[in-house]
Design a protein around this motif. Sequence first.
Motif, short mmCIF file in Angstrom:
data_model
loop_
_atom_site.label_atom_id
_atom_site.label_comp_id
_atom_site.label_asym_id
_atom_site.label_seq_id
_atom_site.Cartn_x
_atom_site.Cartn_y
_atom_site.Cartn_z
N GLY A 189 0.81 -1.14 0.02
CA GLY A 189 -0.01 0.11 0.12
C GLY A 189 0.76 1.08 -0.15
N LEU A 231 0.66 4.90 1.45
CA LEU A 231 0.06 5.89 2.52
C LEU A 231 0.67 7.26 2.43
N GLY A 232 -0.04 8.27 2.80
CA GLY A 232 0.62 9.74 2.96
C GLY A 232 -0.47 10.66 3.15
N LYS A 277 0.95 10.44 -3.85
CA LYS A 277 0.49 8.87 -4.11
C LYS A 277 -0.23 8.75 -5.53
#
Length: 113
Positions: A32, A34-35, A41
């Motif tokens: 995955g 994430l941010g 992203k």
Amino acid sequence: MSVEIHELIKEYARGVRALNGVTVNFGSGTSGILGPNGAGKTTFIRIIATLLSPTTGEGQIFGVPLRDYQTIREMLGLPAAVFWILPSVDRQGDIAVLCAPEGGWQDPVLGAA
């Protein structure tokens, strides 16, 4: 490795950098990204899906260079970023329908989705 990205940079107008030298290797299995909002992203996903060209950098998906966009597009499936909501189903139901296996999913109360 399934996905190998080296020194990926994406620069937009006025010198705005969405990605600044990203290097990452994803092996087999589930990964995955994430941010926070604006972290890059979506830009990263668009580049590895060959929907957007990087400013500089290189990478491979299953051993195929990113520049070979036709082959990569034949290999990848990318879900739409627009989600619809069913009016009569709760959020868990929406997720169950969106993640339904090919051939359908059937709720014991609601019936076929």
